[in-house]
Write a protein that holds these residues in place. Structure first.
Motif, mmCIF file in Angstrom:
data_model
loop_
_atom_site.group_PDB
_atom_site.id
_atom_site.type_symbol
_atom_site.label_atom_id
_atom_site.label_comp_id
_atom_site.label_asym_id
_atom_site.label_seq_id
_atom_site.Cartn_x
_atom_site.Cartn_y
_atom_site.Cartn_z
ATOM 1 N N ALA A 88 0.834 -1.207 0.000
ATOM 2 C CA ALA A 88 0.000 0.000 0.000
ATOM 3 C C ALA A 88 0.866 1.254 0.000
ATOM 4 C CB ALA A 88 -0.935 -0.008 1.204
ATOM 5 N N LEU A 89 1.946 1.242 0.781
ATOM 6 C CA LEU A 89 2.861 2.389 0.793
ATOM 7 C C LEU A 89 3.476 2.612 -0.585
ATOM 8 C CD1 LEU A 89 4.587 1.905 4.246
ATOM 9 C CD2 LEU A 89 3.317 3.924 3.533
ATOM 10 N N CYS A 90 3.855 1.534 -1.255
ATOM 11 C CA CYS A 90 4.427 1.663 -2.601
ATOM 12 C C CYS A 90 3.394 2.212 -3.586
ATOM 13 C CB CYS A 90 4.958 0.312 -3.078
ATOM 14 S SG CYS A 90 6.403 -0.255 -2.163
ATOM 15 N N ALA A 91 2.141 1.765 -3.452
ATOM 16 C CA ALA A 91 1.073 2.260 -4.331
ATOM 17 C C ALA A 91 0.808 3.737 -4.073
ATOM 18 C CB ALA A 91 -0.194 1.439 -4.123
ATOM 19 N N VAL A 92 0.770 4.144 -2.804
ATOM 20 C CA VAL A 92 0.537 5.553 -2.474
ATOM 21 C C VAL A 92 1.702 6.406 -2.967
ATOM 22 C CG1 VAL A 92 0.316 7.193 -0.569
ATOM 23 C CG2 VAL A 92 -0.978 5.072 -0.536
ATOM 24 N N ARG A 93 2.909 5.872 -2.875
ATOM 25 C CA ARG A 93 4.090 6.591 -3.372
ATOM 26 C C ARG A 93 3.919 6.920 -4.853
ATOM 27 N NH1 ARG A 93 9.189 6.210 -5.598
ATOM 28 N NH2 ARG A 93 10.884 7.098 -4.352
ATOM 29 N N ALA A 94 3.473 5.940 -5.640
ATOM 30 C CA ALA A 94 3.251 6.163 -7.073
ATOM 31 C C ALA A 94 2.147 7.196 -7.301
ATOM 32 C CB ALA A 94 2.901 4.842 -7.752
ATOM 33 N N ILE A 95 1.100 7.144 -6.488
ATOM 34 C CA ILE A 95 -0.003 8.113 -6.609
ATOM 35 C C ILE A 95 0.493 9.525 -6.319
ATOM 36 C CG2 ILE A 95 -2.158 8.840 -5.496
ATOM 37 C CD1 ILE A 95 -2.803 5.830 -5.174
#
Length: 118
Positions: A88-95
């Motif tokens: 989730a942290l990696c996905a939010v980073r991309a967002i």
């Protein structure tokens, strides 16, 4: 390895949106490291993720000490386990890097700045 050259110079100053994104991305990278420490059995003090009584993890995304409203009325991401927290942290980073949270970051920045003026 072949080098790829570009005809572009570094800008003198980044825009406020870019600065806020970079600040949040640095904190997200730090949180990814904290999650890996938790997986290894350590307990970092500044980790954002927390677990409820049922064993479900929740992950607020914070700008400064203030959690961001990710969706209307939603301030955290529900995760099944620590691996999901890291994903989730990696996905939010991309967002964040795409600029999708710029409005929330601008509001949080304004709120933080207003506290110092009063």
């Amino acid at each position: 390895m072949e080098l790829k050259f570009a005809a572009i110079a570094r800008p003198n100053k980044a825009t406020a949106d870019v600065q806020r994104r970079q600040k949040l991305v640095r904190r997200i990278d730090q949180q990814i490291g904290y999650v890996r420490q938790i997986i290894d059995g350590k307990q970092p003090r500044a980790a954002w993720a927390w677990m409820d009584e049922a064993g479900t993890y929740f992950l607020p995304i914070k700008y400064g000490r203030q959690p961001l409203e990710l969706k209307k009325g939603m301030f955290s991401i529900q995760c099944a386990d620590l691996d999901h927290v890291e994903a989730a942290l990696c996905a939010v980073r991309a967002i964040v890097l795409k600029g999708d949270l710029d409005d929330q970051l601008a509001k949080a920045s304004t709120d933080i700045r207003a506290k110092f003026k009063s």
